[in-house]
Scaffold this motif. Structure first.
Motif, mmCIF file in Angstrom:
data_model
loop_
_atom_site.group_PDB
_atom_site.id
_atom_site.type_symbol
_atom_site.label_atom_id
_atom_site.label_comp_id
_atom_site.label_asym_id
_atom_site.label_seq_id
_atom_site.Cartn_x
_atom_site.Cartn_y
_atom_site.Cartn_z
ATOM 1 N N GLU A 270 0.833 -1.204 0.000
ATOM 2 C CA GLU A 270 0.000 0.000 0.000
ATOM 3 C C GLU A 270 0.868 1.254 0.000
ATOM 4 O O GLU A 270 0.580 2.234 -0.698
ATOM 5 C CB GLU A 270 -0.907 -0.017 1.237
ATOM 6 N N GLU B 240 -6.482 -0.066 -6.580
ATOM 7 C CA GLU B 240 -7.222 1.008 -7.241
ATOM 8 C C GLU B 240 -6.272 1.921 -8.013
ATOM 9 O O GLU B 240 -6.575 2.363 -9.125
ATOM 10 C CB GLU B 240 -7.997 1.827 -6.204
ATOM 11 N N ARG B 241 -5.109 2.186 -7.432
ATOM 12 C CA ARG B 241 -4.137 3.046 -8.107
ATOM 13 C C ARG B 241 -3.545 2.354 -9.336
ATOM 14 O O ARG B 241 -3.309 3.000 -10.363
ATOM 15 C CB ARG B 241 -3.044 3.465 -7.123
ATOM 16 N N SER C 141 -6.799 -0.518 -1.795
ATOM 17 C CA SER C 141 -6.426 0.874 -2.023
ATOM 18 C C SER C 141 -5.311 0.968 -3.063
ATOM 19 O O SER C 141 -5.367 1.790 -3.992
ATOM 20 C CB SER C 141 -5.982 1.519 -0.707
ATOM 21 N N ALA C 142 -4.294 0.132 -2.916
ATOM 22 C CA ALA C 142 -3.183 0.139 -3.868
ATOM 23 C C ALA C 142 -3.625 -0.381 -5.237
ATOM 24 O O ALA C 142 -3.207 0.153 -6.276
ATOM 25 C CB ALA C 142 -2.036 -0.708 -3.331
ATOM 26 N N LYS D 135 -8.262 -3.961 2.960
ATOM 27 C CA LYS D 135 -8.410 -2.523 2.777
ATOM 28 C C LYS D 135 -7.173 -1.897 2.147
ATOM 29 O O LYS D 135 -7.272 -1.123 1.175
ATOM 30 C CB LYS D 135 -8.716 -1.855 4.113
ATOM 31 N N LYS D 136 -6.002 -2.209 2.667
ATOM 32 C CA LYS D 136 -4.783 -1.609 2.143
ATOM 33 C C LYS D 136 -4.461 -2.132 0.741
ATOM 34 O O LYS D 136 -4.021 -1.372 -0.137
ATOM 35 C CB LYS D 136 -3.614 -1.860 3.090
#
Length: 321
Positions: free
Chosen positions: A74, A152-153, A149-150, A145-146
């Motif tokens: 992340e 998504e990028r 998040s990564a 979650k982490k």
């Protein structure tokens, strides 16, 4: 018909003057960059005489540091845009190859999906492919979650690359999807962690104006996981012999979609057959499937040292079966 017209007719499930084809392989390491890469692609297109010129992509999401935990993943996956060096290098390469292609061919850029692109930073740090795949699964189970998040990028920059491909002039994008194997994710995990990102990227391809060729990669697949992907795909390809899952089964699963495939990539006539054996196998595939909604191809990339005269024999046989 031109090669491009023949492919579009197949996509639109119209009558054509022959069956179009698409084959590809990974070039040797000394031909993956610069002038040597451009020449390798153009030589391959000329020597195989396929209808689709598929541009490979060895410009991967880079490593940003050692990744040992979800926290590392992340923290080390930054926000990325179309200005990233790996994106710009791929687009520059694409433009140079397109400039050298014969007129009226159908062109395609390769885009590694979220599952593969998500492990490229881990692999490039020195972890082998299977260990990297398992790390991805474990990390998602440890800290969803982490990881999400990564991811998504990573997805955002893949969408940007899709748009840049189409702006550069390709007709289509070959979206290589991983994650459908039964050996890594469960059905529920795949639906939560992989599918939404895949569909987001495929939608970006369509929104940019490109045809979307979905490649479902690897073996031991649960093909049912991909049923809903058909809404975002124009053409679907998978390992008929690797999955295993036949062309007719795929036509039923992905109703109304053009199918690409029919030949094994690492065995059979394409690898060691005579011209007569290749033609017989190609014609068998065409007669069994039907002439509409078919593009001849292989399960996946061929051996790097593939005899290209056999590929040419298959491409030409498909046009006259």
């Amino acid at each position: 018909m031109t090669k491009r017209e023949r492919v579009i007719a197949a996509i639109e499930q119209r009558e054509a003057d022959g069956i179009p084809s698409c084959f590809s392989l990974h070039f040797l390491d000394d031909k993956k960059r610069g002038d040597a890469c451009v020449k390798a692609h153009l030589d391959f297109f000329r020597d195989t005489d396929t209808d689709i010129c598929k541009i490979m992509n060895e410009n991967l999401v880079p490593v940003f540091g050692a990744i040992h935990t979800p926290d590392d993943y992340e923290r080390l996956i930054p926000v990325m845009t179309e200005k990233e060096p790996f994106v710009r290098e791929q687009i520059e390469l694409t433009k140079r190859i397109l400039d050298g292609c014969e007129e009226n061919v159908f062109t395609m850029g390769t885009l590694h999906g979220i599952c593969a692109s998500g492990i490229h930073p881990i692999e490039q740090a020195g972890v082998n492919y299977y260990a990297a795949r398992q790390m991805q699964v474990d990390f998602l189970r440890w800290n969803e979650k982490k990881m999400m998040s990564a991811m998504e990028r990573v997805t955002d920059v893949l969408c940007a690359l899709a748009k840049e491909y189409v702006k550069a002039g390709v007709d289509s994008i070959y979206y290589a999807a991983l994650g459908g194997e039964n050996s890594f994710f469960t059905d529920e995990e795949f639906a939560r962690w992989i599918k939404p990102f895949d569909l987001q990227i495929m939608k970006a391809i369509k929104d940019a104006g490109g045809y979307c060729f979905l490649h479902i990669c690897k073996d031991g697949l649960n093909m049912e996981r991909y049923r809903d992907y058909a809404s975002y795909a124009d053409v679907i390809n998978w390992g008929v012999y690797e999955a295993p899952f036949g062309l007719k089964e795929g036509r039923d699963l992905f109703a109304g979609k053009t199918i690409m495939g029919g030949l094994a990539n690492h065995q059979g006539p394409l690898v060691n057959g005579s011209d007569e054996e290749i033609k017989a196998e190609v014609c068998r595939v065409v007669e069994s499937f039907g002439r509409k909604g078919l593009i001849l191809g292989a399960d996946c990339t061929m051996f790097t040292d593939q005899d290209l005269s056999r590929v040419r024999a298959a491409a030409r046989a498909a046009r006259c079966c």
